[in-house]
Design an enzyme around this catalytic site. Structure first.
Site, short mmCIF file in Angstrom:
data_model
loop_
_atom_site.label_atom_id
_atom_site.label_comp_id
_atom_site.label_asym_id
_atom_site.label_seq_id
_atom_site.Cartn_x
_atom_site.Cartn_y
_atom_site.Cartn_z
N HIS A 1 -6.03 -11.46 4.73
CA HIS A 1 -5.95 -11.50 3.65
C HIS A 1 -4.82 -12.14 2.71
CE1 HIS A 1 -8.63 -8.14 4.36
NE2 HIS A 1 -7.78 -7.18 4.55
N GLU B 1 0.87 -1.14 -0.08
CA GLU B 1 0.03 0.03 -0.09
C GLU B 1 0.90 1.23 0.06
OE1 GLU B 1 -3.82 -0.38 2.33
OE2 GLU B 1 -2.52 -1.39 3.48
N ASP C 1 -3.44 -7.25 10.84
CA ASP C 1 -4.41 -6.37 9.91
C ASP C 1 -4.47 -7.39 8.54
OD1 ASP C 1 -6.14 -4.12 9.20
OD2 ASP C 1 -4.39 -3.17 8.43
C1 BG6 Z 1 -8.16 -3.62 5.33
C2 BG6 Z 1 -7.01 -2.99 6.32
O1 BG6 Z 1 -8.59 -4.93 5.94
O2 BG6 Z 1 -7.70 -3.72 4.23
C3 BG6 Z 1 -6.56 -1.67 5.76
O3 BG6 Z 1 -7.61 -3.01 7.46
C4 BG6 Z 1 -5.96 -1.94 4.53
O4 BG6 Z 1 -5.41 -1.40 6.70
C5 BG6 Z 1 -7.11 -2.44 3.52
O5 BG6 Z 1 -5.76 -0.52 3.98
C6 BG6 Z 1 -6.41 -2.77 2.11
O6 BG6 Z 1 -7.63 -3.03 1.31
P1 BG6 Z 1 -7.58 -2.76 -0.23
O7 BG6 Z 1 -8.74 -3.38 -0.64
O8 BG6 Z 1 -7.78 -1.19 -0.38
O9 BG6 Z 1 -6.32 -3.17 -0.65
#
Ligand code: BG6
Length: 484
Positions: A235, A211, A230
């Site tokens: 994920h 990110e 997190d």
């Molecule tokens: C969330 C986390 O589950 O996923 C966040 O708590 C993160 O910290 C986010 O930014 C990222 O999701 P995406 O779909 O924007 O990559």
């Protein structure tokens, strides 16, 4: 797209960030595409006293900016919404909710718990007390479900006191992304990949969720959580399961989840000795993101000045089963990295004999790249002949992204998952035993970090993380795939 049956979507925490940024925009997109039944109501619940017009003003200010394209059907969408103040500690508030909805087992009632997990138990008990745990009710639980194995088991046990497992939808929005599902279609809908999908032909697998953003005003939550809890525990491990699972006996929710569970249980546990070699944790310092100077993590609002919370984690996972034994799965995630990039890279072994005297840049080039972000795509990297005289090879990329070719609108992950809940499809939601297995595997890492005094490795905001994360791969001659 099939229209859902009539439903009530009850949003706990409806004034919060998740509902404003993701859930309402996704419901609106579903409404626009005609996927929602005309008799589909959205009941927003929040702690603040106020009426519908206050709530809609808040939606206008906080949710609408996250909607790309607002049409003249917005008014019809807004007409689905009602607002009720609800304090999870007040029994009569739940009664008021039951009176509004009616206790109707023949009607789908989705209770989306977009609140802090410490409220899950109270909310589920409150729903049960007023009869809102009947067979038509489904509860959606947002992550993080607990802080460790024990606290997650406590929450799950509490929820299970009031709801059956097949009423519980533990959401991981990464599983709602189109390319993750396309990966399943490619693997199990074709004969071509499956014979190669094993240790004999795959050198290693990389899964990256990078990110560019920092903690974005969530310093307080993030400082108690960190990247391992997190992102990694949920994920990234879920994506790993999708890559590594065996073909399920059928496509029912439990058949798929049984196979994912087997992968989680086959993950080689970390020993005290190999933790240092297999796991890298980092924390960002000041740097540059998107051309702007940005502060270091410890200077973010609501973060402890000497915090040792990790904002980056990279690790080498191994799966101890016949298909994957010896194949490294490199997983990494972090905030304030050089780019927003989420992808799975399957790196195949090289040909047994190099007939073409390829330069180094063309060695080991067979890769399947499943990209989830910034754009979703799937591509197969191969070598072909450079046109013209002689026999020189050049890279070529096969685009396997059927969706791009069809030009159909691509539903966002939350939209797809919300529709799955209304339709009663559990396959892309985590079962309780999966969650427990994932926590069990990461817990030794959390324990060792809690014991050790060494702080996370620093990295500059805008970089790809600490150098030690590269060393994790270079020891076996590999490198992170960082082509944007
Ligand atoms: C969330 C986390 O589950 O996923 C966040 O708590 C993160 O910290 C986010 O930014 C990222 O999701 P995406 O779909 O924007 O990559």
């Amino acid at each position: 797209m099939a229209t859902t049956q009539p439903f009530d979507m009850v949003l706990f925490g409806a004034t919060g960030d998740l509902v404003m940024r993701k859930i309402l925009p996704s419901l609106y997109a579903a409404h626009r595409s005609g996927a929602l039944h005309a008799d589909g109501r959205i009941v927003a619940l929040g702690r603040t006293a106020g009426d519908l017009s206050d709530y809609l003003a808040q939606v206008q200010a906080q949710s609408m900016p996250h909607i790309k394209d607002i049409g003249d059907d917005w008014a019809a969408f807004a007409a689905r919404i009602s607002y009720l103040p609800l304090d999870a500690g007040e029994k009569d508030h739940f009664q008021r909710l039951a009176d509004t909805l009616g206790v109707r087992p023949d009607r789908v009632t989705v209770c989306y718990l977009a609140t802090a997990p410490r409220l899950f138990t109270k909310i589920c008990a409150g729903l049960r007390d007023v009869g809102l745990n009947h067979a038509g009710v489904r509860v959606v639980l947002e992550k993080p479900l607990g802080h460790d194995l024990q606290s997650s088991e406590e929450i799950n046990a509490d929820v299970a006191r009031h709801f059956a497992e097949n009423q519980i939808y533990r959401i991981d929005h990464y599983l709602g992304k189109e390319s993750v599902q396309n990966l399943m279609a490619l693997r199990f809908g074709n004969v071509l990949l499956e014979p190669l999908w094993r240790r004999e032909w795959i050198d290693h697998v990389q899964i990256t969720i990078a990110e560019e953003i920092g903690v974005e005003g969530r310093g307080d939550f993030y400082d108690r959580t960190g990247a391992l809890r997190d992102m990694m525990q949920n994920h990234l491990l879920q994506l790993l399961c999708m890559v590594a699972m065996e073909p399920p006996a059928n496509f029912s929710a439990d058949a798929v989840r049984d196979e994912k569970l087997k992968v989680l249980k086959a993950l080689r546990p970390f020993s005290a000795d190999d933790l240092a070699l297999r796991v890298v944790r980092g924390q960002y310092r000041a740097g540059v993101a998107d051309g702007q100077a940005v502060p270091g993590y410890q200077d973010e609002p609501n973060v402890a000045p000497e915090s040792s919370t990790e904002t980056f984690v990279a690790l080498r996972a191994e799966i101890s089963n016949w298909r994957w034994s010896g194949v490294p799965f490199y997983l990494r995630t972090g905030k304030r990295l050089a780019a927003r990039l989420a992808e799975i890279v399957i790196s195949f072994r090289d040909v047994p004999l190099d007939l073409f005297q390829r330069p180094n840049s063309l060695q080991s080039t067979n890769r399947l790249v499943i990209r989830l972000q910034p754009e979703e795509s799937i591509s197969l990297h191969m070598l072909g002949k450079e046109p013209g005289e002689g026999m020189r090879l050049q890279p070529t990329v096969l685009n396997l992204d059927l969706h791009a070719a069809s030009r159909r609108r691509r539903a966002d992950a939350y939209e797809r998952l919300l529709l799955d809940v209304i339709h009663g499809r559990l396959g892309l939601f985590m079962r309780r035993d999966e969650l427990a297995a994932a926590w069990s595997w990461v817990e030794p890492i959390l324990d060792s970090w809690a014991r050790e005094d060494t702080p996370p490795r620093p990295y500059a905001a805008g970089s790809w993380g600490p150098a030690a994360s590269n060393a994790l791969l270079s020891r076996s001659g590999a490198a992170w795939h960082e082509e944007i």
